[in-house]
Design an enzyme around this catalytic site. Sequence first.
Site, PDB file in Angstrom:
ATOM      1  N   ILE A 167      10.409  18.031 -21.791  1.00  0.00           N
ATOM      2  CA  ILE A 167       9.012  16.837 -21.538  1.00  0.00           C
ATOM      3  C   ILE A 167      10.027  15.414 -21.106  1.00  0.00           C
ATOM      4  CG2 ILE A 167       7.930  15.256 -23.621  1.00  0.00           C
ATOM      5  CD1 ILE A 167       8.958  17.414 -25.100  1.00  0.00           C
ATOM      6  N   SER A 190      20.727  11.325 -17.001  1.00  0.00           N
ATOM      7  CA  SER A 190      20.521  12.624 -17.738  1.00  0.00           C
ATOM      8  C   SER A 190      22.067  12.922 -17.981  1.00  0.00           C
ATOM      9  CB  SER A 190      20.557  13.319 -16.232  1.00  0.00           C
ATOM     10  OG  SER A 190      21.463  14.755 -16.348  1.00  0.00           O
ATOM     11  N   ASP A 236      24.732   9.162 -20.966  1.00  0.00           N
ATOM     12  CA  ASP A 236      25.067  10.109 -22.222  1.00  0.00           C
ATOM     13  C   ASP A 236      24.730   8.912 -22.642  1.00  0.00           C
ATOM     14  OD1 ASP A 236      25.443  11.357 -24.595  1.00  0.00           O
ATOM     15  OD2 ASP A 236      27.414  11.973 -24.150  1.00  0.00           O
ATOM     16  N   SER A 239       8.948  12.446 -33.477  1.00  0.00           N
ATOM     17  CA  SER A 239       8.685  13.974 -34.011  1.00  0.00           C
ATOM     18  C   SER A 239       8.109  14.223 -34.934  1.00  0.00           C
ATOM     19  CB  SER A 239       9.191  14.501 -34.090  1.00  0.00           C
ATOM     20  OG  SER A 239       8.851  16.021 -34.838  1.00  0.00           O
ATOM     21  N   LYS A 267      14.876  11.132 -37.107  1.00  0.00           N
ATOM     22  CA  LYS A 267      13.271  10.519 -36.307  1.00  0.00           C
ATOM     23  C   LYS A 267      12.960  10.024 -37.701  1.00  0.00           C
ATOM     24  CE  LYS A 267      13.566  12.882 -32.673  1.00  0.00           C
ATOM     25  NZ  LYS A 267      14.028  12.495 -31.810  1.00  0.00           N
TER      26      LYS A 267
END
Length: 245
Positions: free
Chosen positions: A13, A32, A59, A140, A167
Amino acid sequence: MKTVLITGANKSIGFETARQLLQQGYYVYLGSRDLAKGQQAVDQLKAEGLSEVEPIQIDVADSASIAAARETLGQKTQVLDVLINNAGILGAPSQPALTSSVSMIKEVFDTNVFGVIEVTQAFIDLLRESPEPRIVNVTSGLGSLTLHNDPSWKYYPVKGAAYQPSKAALNAYTIMLAYELRDTPFKVNAVDPGYTATDFNHHSGPGSVQDAAARVVKAAVLGPDGPTSQFFSEDNGPETGISPW
């Protein structure tokens, strides 16, 4: 040209979100954890003719990495228009409340909650330089406490002691952050991309990464009259696009 930093954007995503924002004319800093994988993702986008993109090693569970990413980005731009906190982990495949290890739960929270907080705090100064700053926290539908307590909800049996609470905590932080920034041009929202077929869930979700990313992008490009402090979820609130917290 507006700028955006997306964490965890080398695949799935996050990667598709980068692609769609590039198509809309944004300059993308593709975050990344592994710089080599980030560069591979950038190379793929450039091969598609989308050139305004470069990798940033970050990170979100590592304070030193976040600080280094902030220093690196600060050498490239003085303004960040959009921060998309996309990086996240699931944790163990089974997460019973009575037997899940605290270390596993902490690991999930380190990325999904504390990482978001630390990244947001690290880059807030660059965001304040934007005339229309946007913060998107990718959450989520499983973070809704209201729906988790509703036996008629289609995902009611999908419980877990780490991912779902992480979440829910992220959603709570989103509300607090939006409140703190309420008298500014910031728009701060949580977005549920939906149950999407990705490596994250072994491609078990029915949704496409294209549709998932479009939901994230929609919150990233909100105009000055757009909403803030919302939990967008087309899966959980199809009539309004808003989920109960």
